[in-house]
Design an enzyme around this catalytic site. Structure first.
Site, PDB file in Angstrom:
ATOM      1  CD  GLU A 194      -2.020  -1.346   3.095  1.00 24.68           C
ATOM      2  OE1 GLU A 194      -2.968  -0.627   3.372  1.00 24.68           O
ATOM      3  OE2 GLU A 194      -2.381  -2.464   3.118  1.00 24.68           O
TER       4      GLU A 194
ATOM      5  CD  GLU B 168      -9.631   3.103   5.865  1.00 28.24           C
ATOM      6  OE1 GLU B 168     -10.046   2.480   6.914  1.00 28.24           O
ATOM      7  OE2 GLU B 168      -8.858   2.924   4.957  1.00 28.24           O
TER       8      GLU B 168
END
Length: 469
Positions: free
Chosen positions: A272, A383
């Site tokens: 990520e 997010e």
């Protein structure tokens, strides 16, 4: 897409420890466990943070993903704001315990803060240490001891490499100071950073939690685009950077790319990278360039940035975890960063590039199981954590720019030029990109495609508003 269809979709969610703060009793239990470990394992302070996902159904493998999410990441609720910080939760500790805790923190800091040849003070308060490249945390790994960083690999075909694109994109570079050749810049971890965490073991890492069937109150909300169903050897996207408002220490806002593989059980692999505003992890509200990895579903492997052995940094001008500058402004200038993650076809390592040619470093192939081959899913998006602050209202923490997708360029956040790397090490446009927002009245997403931006989407929102009470 109606509500029933939305409930049938599933995609990976990137959680940090912020999603699961324990109450005072639990933190004290954690301390007792750590003190026992100190006595029996001589300060073996492995550290962790939390990650999780939310849910849908699109194919058999996604169904497996759903099961994995329920099994692994149905986590405890976000801590009430009545517990304002780690020290408050520690008030019941005995003086001897507190002293031992501080000893353990100092021991852990000695592990991750390596000797430096030069120190640079950043305007935002960060201290950047210039560490010899072969002494960086990665080389504490048994498989890397005594080695040196590898030479640059072959770039994907169709990649326009131009190393002149922005290198001075972080606050610590504003002074004109750089780290010497042969060193890498490392953001120094301070005592306060660890004290903000719920425990030393969880600082910088992710950890499993007890199983809980109810996932409706986990507090994490997303607006993402994703592809699945093929073999992927990397991905690339340009993301504009903002400084979204984060309401309190126990919440965060991020925008990132996920490279995912595994059976979505104990062997889940992820890589990520992106930007995040995380007051708990960094102690401020600056957007910061970050990375993460795991090879066992966040059980024992992986960490943020350079907080454990694993990622090998090769660049002496970029500090992972450092604040990004400049940032985009509403109805004004837009500043975006390009991120490319791809698998070196010769050695199998996963490399990270910023901009169009600036190599940051690589994740060695031996760190992974399934990602030694290829990825099965790529995801892009935003997010946030919604703690509700104990008052029952939705958080005002912003995602992206803090404005809805429909406001478009200059106002909403975006991902553009979305691409994946295929089996032939070629960058190609996405096919069958799907977009989804958990709570579209709070944060939404709109996808599209054109000749200039290729595949793209706008996303984000303000959080609490008239339609999101």
């Amino acid at each position: 897409m109606d509500l029933l269809e939305q409930n049938n979709w599933c995609f990976l969610h990137h959680y940090t420890r912020r999603q699961c703060h324990y109450c005072t009793q639990q933190i004290q239990t954690d301390l007792e466990e750590e003190l026992q470990e100190e006595e029996t394992r001589n300060c073996s302070n492995s550290t962790r943070v939390v990650m999780a996902s939310s849910c849908s159904k699109i194919s058999p493998i996604i169904s497996i993903f759903v099961f994995f999410l329920f099994f692994i990441f149905s986590v405890c609720p976000v801590l009430s704001l009545e517990i304002e910080n780690f020290n408050l939760a520690n008030q019941t500790f005995k003086p001897g315990d507190e002293l031992q805790k501080m000893k353990m923190i100092k021991s852990h800091l000695m592990k991750i803060n390596k000797p430096s040849l030069k120190t640079i003070q950043s305007p935002d308060g960060d201290i950047i240490d210039c560490v010899l490249s072969h002494q960086q945390p990665a080389f504490d790994h048994p498989h890397l001891k005594g080695q040196k960083p590898l030479e640059p690999p072959e770039r994907p075909k169709g990649h326009n490499s131009n190393s002149m694109e922005f290198e001075n994109f972080q606050l610590w570079r504003l002074s004109g100071e750089t780290c010497p050749e042969g060193t890498i810049p490392v953001r120094r971890t301070k005592e306060q950073d660890i004290l903000r965490a719920s425990s030393i073991r969880r600082f910088g890492r992710k950890i499993r939690r007890p199983i809980r069937r109810d996932t409706t109150n986990n507090g994490h909300e997303h607006a993402v685009g994703y592809v699945t169903g093929e073999q992927y050897y990397g991905a690339k996207a340009s993301i504009n950077v903002w400084a979204p408002k984060v309401t309190n220490q126990y919440e965060f806002s991020l925008s990132q790319m996920w490279v995912i593989s595994g059976s979505f059980g104990d062997d889940l692999n992820t890589i990520e990278a992106g930007w995040q505003v995380s007051p708990e992890l960094y102690g401020d509200n600056y957007p910061r360039f970050f990375t993460y990895w795991t090879s066992d579903a966040y059980q024992a492997t992986g960490c943020y940035n350079l907080l454990c052995s694993g990622f090998v940094q090769t660049n002496n001008k970029i500090a992972i975890g450092a604040a990004i500058s400049p940032t985009s402004s509403y109805n004004g200038g837009q500043y975006d960063i390009s991120i490319l993650i791809w698998k070196d076809p010769k050695h199998g390592h996963w490399w990270l590039e910023f901009g169009s040619g600036v190599l940051v470093g690589y994740w060695p192939s031996f760190l992974f199981t399934h990602l030694r081959g290829s990825a099965s899913m790529i995801q892009f998006g935003g997010e946030i954590v919604n703690s509700k602050g104990g008052n029952g209202f939705h958080t005002s923490t912003q995602m992206g720019s803090g404005h809805f997708a429909g406001e478009g360029f200059g106002k909403a956040s975006y991902f553009r030029n979305l691409q994946v790397v295929d089996w032939d090490n070629s960058l190609i446009p996405l096919s069958n990109l799907k977009v989804l927002a958990d709570h579209p009245n709070c944060y939404d997403i709109q996808g599209g495609i054109n000749r200039v931006w290729g595949n793209y989407f706008y996303y984000g929102g303000p959080g609490r508003n008239q339609r999101c009470p």
